[in-house]
Design an enzyme around this catalytic site. Structure first.
Site, PDB file in Angstrom:
ATOM      1  N   LYS A   1      78.728  71.897  86.777  1.00 54.13           N
ATOM      2  CA  LYS A   1      78.080  72.650  85.667  1.00 54.13           C
ATOM      3  C   LYS A   1      77.258  73.760  86.713  1.00 54.13           C
ATOM      4  O   LYS A   1      77.323  74.950  86.253  1.00 54.13           O
ATOM      5  CB  LYS A   1      76.956  72.018  84.850  1.00 54.13           C
TER       6      LYS A   1
ATOM      7  N   ALA B   1      71.986  69.274  85.654  1.00 55.75           N
ATOM      8  CA  ALA B   1      72.028  67.713  85.749  1.00 55.75           C
ATOM      9  C   ALA B   1      72.885  67.300  84.459  1.00 55.75           C
ATOM     10  O   ALA B   1      73.567  67.959  83.715  1.00 55.75           O
ATOM     11  CB  ALA B   1      70.654  67.536  85.179  1.00 55.75           C
ATOM     12  N   ASP B   2      73.289  66.108  84.904  1.00 57.68           N
ATOM     13  CA  ASP B   2      74.004  65.386  83.514  1.00 57.68           C
ATOM     14  C   ASP B   2      73.389  63.872  83.401  1.00 57.68           C
ATOM     15  O   ASP B   2      72.822  63.107  84.358  1.00 57.68           O
ATOM     16  CB  ASP B   2      75.367  65.307  84.024  1.00 57.68           C
ATOM     17  N   THR B   3      73.519  63.321  82.348  1.00 57.08           N
ATOM     18  CA  THR B   3      72.991  62.094  81.956  1.00 57.08           C
ATOM     19  C   THR B   3      74.391  61.114  81.453  1.00 57.08           C
ATOM     20  O   THR B   3      75.078  61.451  80.996  1.00 57.08           O
ATOM     21  CB  THR B   3      72.067  61.947  80.547  1.00 57.08           C
TER      22      THR B   3
END
Length: 96
Positions: free
Chosen positions: A61, A77-79
């Site tokens: 990203k 960020a990523d979850t």
């Protein structure tokens, strides 16, 4: 700039369209100057652990948005939701 002059602040660019990310940042008193969603393939790769997936997606990203960030700092960020090493699919609705 002369001594004692305020330095220009580089803009903060959020590489996400997630309302939750904006809410989390707002809770910390942070408001990004720009929000640029990243259009990347978020599918997991064979054998990828949840931690590796989250890290890879966040990096992808950031790389996707950086060329449009015009010298700003990119926050990405990523979850990933998982049970052990099993990655669970993203919820499609708020009820899920």
């Amino acid at each position: 700039m002369g001594a004692g002059s305020p330095k220009a602040r580089s803009p903060l660019v959020l590489a996400s369209a997630s309302p939750r990310r904006l809410e989390l940042l707002a809770r910390m008193g942070i408001v990004p100057d720009q929000v640029l969603p990243a259009d990347i393939d978020e599918r997991e790769q064979p054998g990828e652990t949840p931690r590796r997936l989250a890290l890879r997606l966040a990096c992808e990203k950031a790389r996707a948005v950086a060329p449009r960030a015009e010298g700003g700092f990119v926050l990405a960020a990523d979850t990933v939701v998982a049970v052990g090493r099993r990655i669970l699919p993203k919820a499609e609705t708020e009820a899920e």
